[in-house]
Write a protein that holds these residues in place. Structure first.
Motif, PDB file in Angstrom:
ATOM      1  N   GLU B  56      37.064  38.938  41.299  1.00 19.39           N
ATOM      2  CA  GLU B  56      37.288  37.966  40.420  1.00 19.39           C
ATOM      3  C   GLU B  56      38.136  37.074  41.115  1.00 19.39           C
ATOM      4  O   GLU B  56      39.244  37.055  41.838  1.00 19.39           O
ATOM      5  N   ASN B  57      37.985  35.523  40.679  1.00 14.09           N
ATOM      6  CA  ASN B  57      38.988  34.505  41.324  1.00 14.09           C
ATOM      7  C   ASN B  57      40.313  34.671  41.035  1.00 14.09           C
ATOM      8  O   ASN B  57      40.796  35.062  39.988  1.00 14.09           O
ATOM      9  N   SER B  58      41.242  34.168  41.915  1.00 17.20           N
ATOM     10  CA  SER B  58      42.578  34.306  41.910  1.00 17.20           C
ATOM     11  C   SER B  58      42.984  33.568  43.230  1.00 17.20           C
ATOM     12  O   SER B  58      42.596  34.000  44.439  1.00 17.20           O
ATOM     13  N   THR B  59      44.140  32.763  42.910  1.00 15.79           N
ATOM     14  CA  THR B  59      44.617  32.012  44.063  1.00 15.79           C
ATOM     15  C   THR B  59      46.067  32.490  44.113  1.00 15.79           C
ATOM     16  O   THR B  59      46.515  33.390  45.228  1.00 15.79           O
ATOM     17  N   ILE B  79      38.870  40.153  50.766  1.00 16.61           N
ATOM     18  CA  ILE B  79      37.762  39.852  50.715  1.00 16.61           C
ATOM     19  C   ILE B  79      37.274  39.599  49.305  1.00 16.61           C
ATOM     20  O   ILE B  79      37.837  39.929  48.250  1.00 16.61           O
ATOM     21  N   SER B  80      36.631  38.567  49.179  1.00 19.20           N
ATOM     22  CA  SER B  80      36.261  37.708  47.871  1.00 19.20           C
ATOM     23  C   SER B  80      34.563  38.250  47.303  1.00 19.20           C
ATOM     24  O   SER B  80      33.868  38.092  48.513  1.00 19.20           O
ATOM     25  N   VAL B 109      42.869  45.827  44.488  1.00 21.34           N
ATOM     26  CA  VAL B 109      41.653  45.480  43.814  1.00 21.34           C
ATOM     27  C   VAL B 109      41.691  44.683  42.595  1.00 21.34           C
ATOM     28  O   VAL B 109      42.605  45.203  41.891  1.00 21.34           O
ATOM     29  N   ARG B 110      41.046  43.771  42.455  1.00 24.05           N
ATOM     30  CA  ARG B 110      40.732  43.061  41.181  1.00 24.05           C
ATOM     31  C   ARG B 110      39.282  43.010  40.760  1.00 24.05           C
ATOM     32  O   ARG B 110      38.636  42.663  41.582  1.00 24.05           O
ATOM     33  N   HIS B 111      39.095  43.428  39.263  1.00 20.88           N
ATOM     34  CA  HIS B 111      37.607  43.285  38.977  1.00 20.88           C
ATOM     35  C   HIS B 111      37.576  42.859  37.541  1.00 20.88           C
ATOM     36  O   HIS B 111      38.556  43.226  36.836  1.00 20.88           O
ATOM     37  N   SER B 112      36.644  42.412  37.196  1.00 21.71           N
ATOM     38  CA  SER B 112      36.712  41.854  35.659  1.00 21.71           C
ATOM     39  C   SER B 112      36.230  43.108  34.784  1.00 21.71           C
ATOM     40  O   SER B 112      36.203  42.817  33.297  1.00 21.71           O
ATOM     41  N   SER B 113      36.194  44.266  35.167  1.00 19.09           N
ATOM     42  CA  SER B 113      35.675  45.527  34.165  1.00 19.09           C
ATOM     43  C   SER B 113      36.913  46.474  34.573  1.00 19.09           C
ATOM     44  O   SER B 113      37.601  46.734  35.620  1.00 19.09           O
TER      45      SER B 113
END
Lengths: 189, 315
Positions: B56-59, B79-80, B109-113
């Motif tokens: 997921e996007n993130s700055t 890794i995007s 880790v970032r994820h939309s779920s």
């Protein structure tokens, strides 16, 4: 008698009076060697180097009428054994509020043994700037034969030749029930 | 899967005890000093590898984790999703196993779920740090918020904290509610009925209250936490217009008057000025939004240190 870690008390090598005299002597040697308290920066290595450094700084003030700069170094982040099994040290804070640039640093620790703690402290100091000179003061030197790095102390409270199976415990009122230096032995079974 | 010695995941705040939370916060306090040095780097995690895996996007969060890793001398790889093989049809677990085979020490880790970090933690040898999973948790955000609150209020226990906005979709709110109530704060949430379930007070055992109006939540609060309104929610008819949201739930100076005189304002960013928070509040001295970002690096340094084998203060 064995304590909670299974260590056996062997002998007391310093009581509060001897410790006080040793620190007074260290303070005057430091002042003599550096021609006064000008530009001195006393830096205690956590944990037991911190109260010792504070006491030395106070004694220098009594001698010279000027309190030297004083700081604290925590070497945890610079240790060389972080990746070895069993090492999971807690990070405490380094407090060097005054610029170390061009100062005469006196590193203070309770015991000099392998020299690895001092190596870590030196590495950290260099990340803070370029001191003019760095010297080392310790309350107890366990003897050169234990050194794993080419590091020696400039000011020594007492040299105590020890075996590897022995442990030196410096006890200070800030952390411990009494003020003393003890030799303990790990029992061989 | 057996993790190497003392390697620990940070999947959420919910599973942590109050003592563990305080241990992380105290450790983070001791890392702060490094970020103020001229040479902002210590050799602690030399030779360790941290992979930032962002689906997921993130700055802000990604940069913060990257700086945290680099200031500890770890090698950080980002890794995007747009450049990953997920776009080529690889499953999540396969992606994780492939990365894990390169022997990183930690995967952020970032994820939309919701639950993705937990799933990866089952299969990877590397420590997994959750940088936000769906509407579930965002533990490092809650930790840096807690650090900001402690810095300005000296404590968390006994404080009244208002959280305003889209509670339903907010992982920031969930992690914060867990953390704040575990540490003894009282939390009041407010927002449009569509975004704040009426029975939400059951989300934690105690210490949480649902308020009908923003004014009820802010009244007497020590801390006002404003959540970002996600514009894309408007299309799903959770609220009619941004203007209407702003009129009923935007934090203005007048509304902030209801809080305690020394109340502080937090926002996890990125903020929509003039919608959930007015510009004069955002730019006032009570707004600590940039402090939050600053403490974020120290919190993530502490989390990476603990995940890869360090011990917390008090442990």
């Amino acid at each position: 008698m064995a304590d909670e870690y299974g260590l056996v008390e062997k002998s007391k090598i310093m009581d509060p009076a001897r410790m006080k005299r040793a620190l007074s002597r260290l303070a005057s040697e430091i002042v003599e060697e550096n021609h006064g308290a000008e530009d001195l920066y006393i830096v205690g290595i956590r944990r037991r180097g911190v109260p010792l450094a504070e006491r030395i700084a106070d004694k220098i003030e009594q001698l010279e009428g000027q309190k030297p700069l004083y700081g604290i170094i925590d070497i945890t982040l610079y240790r060389d054994d972080l990746s070895t099994v069993g090492a999971n040290p807690v990070v405490n804070r380094t407090e060097l509020h005054d610029d170390i640039e061009s100062k005469k640093i006196i590193l203070v620790d309770d015991v000099l043994y392998t020299g690895r703690t001092i190596r870590a402290a030196l590495d950290q100091l260099m990340d803070f700037g370029r001191p003019n000179r760095v010297q080392l003061a310790v309350l107890i030197d366990r003897g050169k034969e234990h050194r794993e790095l080419p590091i020696q102390a400039d000011y020594i409270g007492k040299t105590v030749p020890t075996k590897r199976t022995e442990i030196i415990k410096v006890m200070l009122k800030e952390y411990d029930p009494e003020e003393a230096v003890w030799i303990y032995e790990k029992p061989t079974d | 899967m057996n993790k190497p010695f003392r390697r620990r995941d940070l999947l959420g705040i919910r599973s942590l005890s109050a003592e563990e939370i305080v241990g992380i916060l105290n450790t983070a306090e001791n890392f702060r000093e490094i970020n103020a040095r001229e040479i902002k780097k210590v050799p602690t995690l030399r030779g360790k590898t941290v992979i930032n895996l962002f689906f997921e996007n993130s700055t802000r969060t990604r940069t913060s984790f990257e700086l945290a890793a680099k200031r500890l001398s770890a090698d950080a790889v980002n890794i995007s999703v747009s450049s990953s093989s997920v776009a080529k049809g690889e499953t999540l677990v396969d992606t994780a196993l492939n990365l894990d085979a390169m022997q990183p020490d930690c995967i952020v880790v970032r994820h939309s779920s919701a639950g993705v970090p937990h799933q990866l933690a089952q299969v990877s040898r590397a420590a997994i740090v959750n940088a936000g999973d769906g509407a579930n948790e965002h533990p490092t955000q809650a930790l840096l918020d807690a650090m900001t609150i402690r810095e300005h209020k000296g404590k968390i226990e006994g404080l009244e904290v208002a959280i305003v906005g889209d509670i339903l979709h907010s992982r920031v709110a969930r992690s914060n509610i867990h953390l704040l109530t575990k540490l003894g704060a009282r939390v009041r949430v407010a927002g449009p009925k569509t975004l704040v379930p009426a029975d939400f007070s059951h989300f934690v055992d105690n210490g949480l209250e649902v308020c009908p109006h923003i004014e009820d939540a802010i009244d007497g609060a020590d801390v006002v936490m404003i959540l970002r309104i996600q514009k894309e929610r408007m299309d799903s008819a959770f609220f009619p217009t941004l203007r209407e949201y702003s009129i009923h739930y935007g934090l203005t100076n007048e509304r902030l008057e209801l809080a305690r005189p020394d109340a502080i304002v937090l926002h996890p960013g990125p903020m929509n000025r003039g919608i959930e928070i007015s510009s004069d509040v955002a730019d006032s001295s009570r707004s600590l939004i940039l402090d939050q970002v600053k403490y974020g690096v120290a919190v993530r340094m502490a989390v990476l240190y603990l995940a890869t084998g360090g011990a917390a203060v008090g442990e």
